[in-house]
Design a protein around this motif. Structure first.
Motif, PDB file in Angstrom:
ATOM      1  N   TYR A 145       0.877  -1.215  -0.042  1.00 49.04           N
ATOM      2  CA  TYR A 145       0.107   0.222  -0.023  1.00 49.04           C
ATOM      3  C   TYR A 145       0.931   1.160  -0.169  1.00 49.04           C
ATOM      4  O   TYR A 145       0.690   2.574  -0.477  1.00 49.04           O
ATOM      5  CB  TYR A 145      -0.732   0.234   1.365  1.00 49.04           C
ATOM      6  CG  TYR A 145      -0.359  -0.640   2.618  1.00 49.04           C
ATOM      7  CD1 TYR A 145       1.171   0.485   3.209  1.00 49.04           C
ATOM      8  CD2 TYR A 145      -0.147  -1.895   3.140  1.00 49.04           C
ATOM      9  CE1 TYR A 145       0.396  -0.048   4.044  1.00 49.04           C
ATOM     10  CE2 TYR A 145       0.073  -2.356   4.245  1.00 49.04           C
ATOM     11  CZ  TYR A 145       0.792  -0.997   4.987  1.00 49.04           C
ATOM     12  OH  TYR A 145       1.779  -1.914   6.513  1.00 49.04           O
ATOM     13  N   ALA A 174     -13.198  -0.179   2.897  1.00 54.33           N
ATOM     14  CA  ALA A 174     -12.519  -0.973   4.100  1.00 54.33           C
ATOM     15  C   ALA A 174     -11.206  -0.610   3.956  1.00 54.33           C
ATOM     16  O   ALA A 174     -11.076  -0.570   3.289  1.00 54.33           O
ATOM     17  CB  ALA A 174     -12.339  -2.254   4.320  1.00 54.33           C
ATOM     18  N   CYS A 175     -10.332  -0.243   5.103  1.00 50.49           N
ATOM     19  CA  CYS A 175      -9.439   0.203   5.423  1.00 50.49           C
ATOM     20  C   CYS A 175      -8.473  -0.804   5.893  1.00 50.49           C
ATOM     21  O   CYS A 175      -8.646  -1.153   7.176  1.00 50.49           O
ATOM     22  CB  CYS A 175      -8.549   1.849   6.291  1.00 50.49           C
ATOM     23  SG  CYS A 175      -9.404   3.118   4.644  1.00 50.49           S
ATOM     24  N   GLY A 176      -7.206  -0.657   5.859  1.00 49.92           N
ATOM     25  CA  GLY A 176      -5.915  -1.135   6.653  1.00 49.92           C
ATOM     26  C   GLY A 176      -4.922  -0.691   5.829  1.00 49.92           C
ATOM     27  O   GLY A 176      -4.563   0.210   7.432  1.00 49.92           O
ATOM     28  N   GLU A 197     -12.808   0.718   9.464  1.00 48.49           N
ATOM     29  CA  GLU A 197     -12.372  -0.175  10.081  1.00 48.49           C
ATOM     30  C   GLU A 197     -12.755  -0.836  10.885  1.00 48.49           C
ATOM     31  O   GLU A 197     -13.504  -0.891  11.987  1.00 48.49           O
ATOM     32  CB  GLU A 197     -10.782   0.398  10.481  1.00 48.49           C
ATOM     33  CG  GLU A 197     -10.155   0.924   8.817  1.00 48.49           C
ATOM     34  CD  GLU A 197      -8.964   2.100  10.080  1.00 48.49           C
ATOM     35  OE1 GLU A 197      -7.923   1.587   9.929  1.00 48.49           O
ATOM     36  OE2 GLU A 197      -8.948   2.994  10.991  1.00 48.49           O
ATOM     37  N   CYS A 201      -8.231  -3.134  14.765  1.00 46.71           N
ATOM     38  CA  CYS A 201      -7.693  -2.916  14.157  1.00 46.71           C
ATOM     39  C   CYS A 201      -7.918  -2.033  13.144  1.00 46.71           C
ATOM     40  O   CYS A 201      -7.981  -1.454  11.955  1.00 46.71           O
ATOM     41  CB  CYS A 201      -8.507  -4.098  12.868  1.00 46.71           C
ATOM     42  SG  CYS A 201      -6.852  -5.086  11.027  1.00 46.71           S
ATOM     43  N   ARG A 202      -7.120  -0.834  13.118  1.00 47.80           N
ATOM     44  CA  ARG A 202      -7.734   0.913  13.001  1.00 47.80           C
ATOM     45  C   ARG A 202      -6.233   1.468  12.835  1.00 47.80           C
ATOM     46  O   ARG A 202      -6.033   2.714  13.330  1.00 47.80           O
ATOM     47  CB  ARG A 202      -8.455   1.548  14.702  1.00 47.80           C
ATOM     48  CG  ARG A 202      -7.822   1.163  16.040  1.00 47.80           C
ATOM     49  CD  ARG A 202      -8.344   1.659  16.564  1.00 47.80           C
ATOM     50  NE  ARG A 202      -8.687   2.817  17.183  1.00 47.80           N
ATOM     51  CZ  ARG A 202      -9.836   3.279  18.438  1.00 47.80           C
ATOM     52  NH1 ARG A 202     -10.794   2.749  19.018  1.00 47.80           N
ATOM     53  NH2 ARG A 202      -9.642   4.366  18.279  1.00 47.80           N
ATOM     54  N   SER A 223      -8.147  -9.455  10.700  1.00 49.75           N
ATOM     55  CA  SER A 223      -7.201  -8.920  10.481  1.00 49.75           C
ATOM     56  C   SER A 223      -6.131  -9.594   9.015  1.00 49.75           C
ATOM     57  O   SER A 223      -5.148  -8.456   8.961  1.00 49.75           O
ATOM     58  CB  SER A 223      -6.830  -8.938  12.146  1.00 49.75           C
ATOM     59  OG  SER A 223      -6.350 -10.428  11.779  1.00 49.75           O
ATOM     60  N   LEU A 226      -6.913  -6.960   6.990  1.00 51.10           N
ATOM     61  CA  LEU A 226      -7.026  -5.448   7.339  1.00 51.10           C
ATOM     62  C   LEU A 226      -5.777  -5.504   8.587  1.00 51.10           C
ATOM     63  O   LEU A 226      -5.918  -4.056   9.098  1.00 51.10           O
ATOM     64  CB  LEU A 226      -8.330  -4.586   7.907  1.00 51.10           C
ATOM     65  CG  LEU A 226      -9.813  -5.054   6.754  1.00 51.10           C
ATOM     66  CD1 LEU A 226     -10.810  -4.487   7.398  1.00 51.10           C
ATOM     67  CD2 LEU A 226      -8.803  -4.009   5.380  1.00 51.10           C
ATOM     68  N   ALA A 272     -13.368  -8.873   6.183  1.00 47.67           N
ATOM     69  CA  ALA A 272     -12.952  -7.247   5.334  1.00 47.67           C
ATOM     70  C   ALA A 272     -13.711  -6.876   4.683  1.00 47.67           C
ATOM     71  O   ALA A 272     -13.926  -5.587   4.055  1.00 47.67           O
ATOM     72  CB  ALA A 272     -11.777  -7.514   5.510  1.00 47.67           C
TER      73      ALA A 272
END
Length: 304
Positions: A145, A174-176, A197, A201-202, A223, A226, A272
């Motif tokens: 990313y 959704a964000c990782g 998120e 898991c943020r 997880s 993400l 996710a």
């Protein structure tokens, strides 16, 4: 071997769309109504490899000099994207994953022709080993990313939505590590991007609150997809410069959202992939016509 930290732009998303067009699917849109509210679902879980990650991997490889081999580290979905991109382009690939990688994702990475190497307990452990392996001359390390080319490639998801349905006025993703969120912010044409998120898991949420990338704990059923412990600097800089909003959902909410997608629409996504839908169901995504991106479906299903 070094990765540029120059922030990508909307023009980079347009260029990425042209590059990847011969290889990536233009995934469908599903316009519907849920609980009396209109909604657009971007069915990106139907992408080749079952997630959006193929887009960024393709753009990263197509926009630079052709390497002799490709190396990456992944919790699963990015590895699948890199493995397929390398296969489409006729390149050998090695994917490092943590020991905790879901069996289904590991199996598919190997099925796509990549060499799978399990290393360490966490994604961060796998990254260290992958970077060391990528020092071999002729190797190209594809970031999950934190690469402008990867972020621009992920932005083609939102660009496709805007081109087909300009009346969409907000996105939920959704964000990782922040790649899809930043890409969406660039491809959304000024529309709000809601970054969702799991509450435990943020990495993006904590970074935006702190004003810079910070280490964040990872503990969620989502997880494996993400589980970044820190947002990338490249996506973080994009997010700070564009209209975004951060929202959190519980594991219970995201699993209920996943089940509802299946029960009502027969859309099968991994946990996710249901995260932004969970936020929309809870009323945390504004807009008259929001687009929820279903980003991944790499999970094993037991036939009955």
């Amino acid at each position: 071997m070094t990765t540029s930290t120059t922030a990508p732009s909307a023009a980079d998303v347009t260029a990425a769309a042209e590059r990847i067009r011969p290889y990536a699917r233009r995934t469908p849109l599903f316009r519907t109504e849920v609980d009396g509210r209109p909604l657009v679902l971007k069915l990106e879980h139907l992408q080749l490899t079952g997630s959006f990650k193929l887009r960024g991997a393709l753009n990263a490889l197509l926009a630079t000099e052709r390497p002799d081999r490709v190396v990456t580290a992944s919790g699963g979905n990015h590895g699948l994207g890199v493995a397929m991109a390398a296969r489409l382009l006729g390149l050998p690939a090695t994917v490092f994953v943590p020991e905790s990688v879901p069996a289904g994702k590991a199996r598919r990475i190997e099925e796509f022709g990549a060499t799978l190497v399990r290393h360490g307990a966490t994604y961060a452990d796998a990254v260290v080993a992958a970077w060391a392996a990528a020092q071999q001359p002729g190797s190209r390390y594809v970031e999950a990313y934190n690469d402008p080319l990867v972020v621009a490639g992920q932005g083609t998801v939102a660009a496709e939505v805007v081109a087909a349905l300009p009346e969409v006025d907000a996105f939920a993703v959704a964000c990782g590590g922040g790649g899809l969120g930043a890409g969406t912010a660039l491809g959304a044409g000024g529309r709000l991007t809601v970054l969702v998120e799991p509450e435990h898991c943020r990495a993006v949420h904590d970074a935006l609150a702190a004003g810079e990338p910070v280490d964040s704990a990872v503990d969620s059923v989502a997880s494996s997809a993400l589980g970044a412990t820190r947002v990338g600097r490249v996506p973080f800089d994009v997010l700070r410069a564009n209209p975004v909003r951060s929202e959190l959902v519980t594991d219970e909410e995201l699993l209920a959202a996943r089940d509802r997608l299946w029960e009502e629409f027969r859309l099968a996504v991994e946990p996710a992939g249901a995260v932004p839908f969970a936020a929309w169901l809870a009323g945390r995504v504004p807009g008259e016509l929001a687009c929820v991106v279903l980003c991944g479906a790499n999970t094993d299903w037991t036939p009955v």
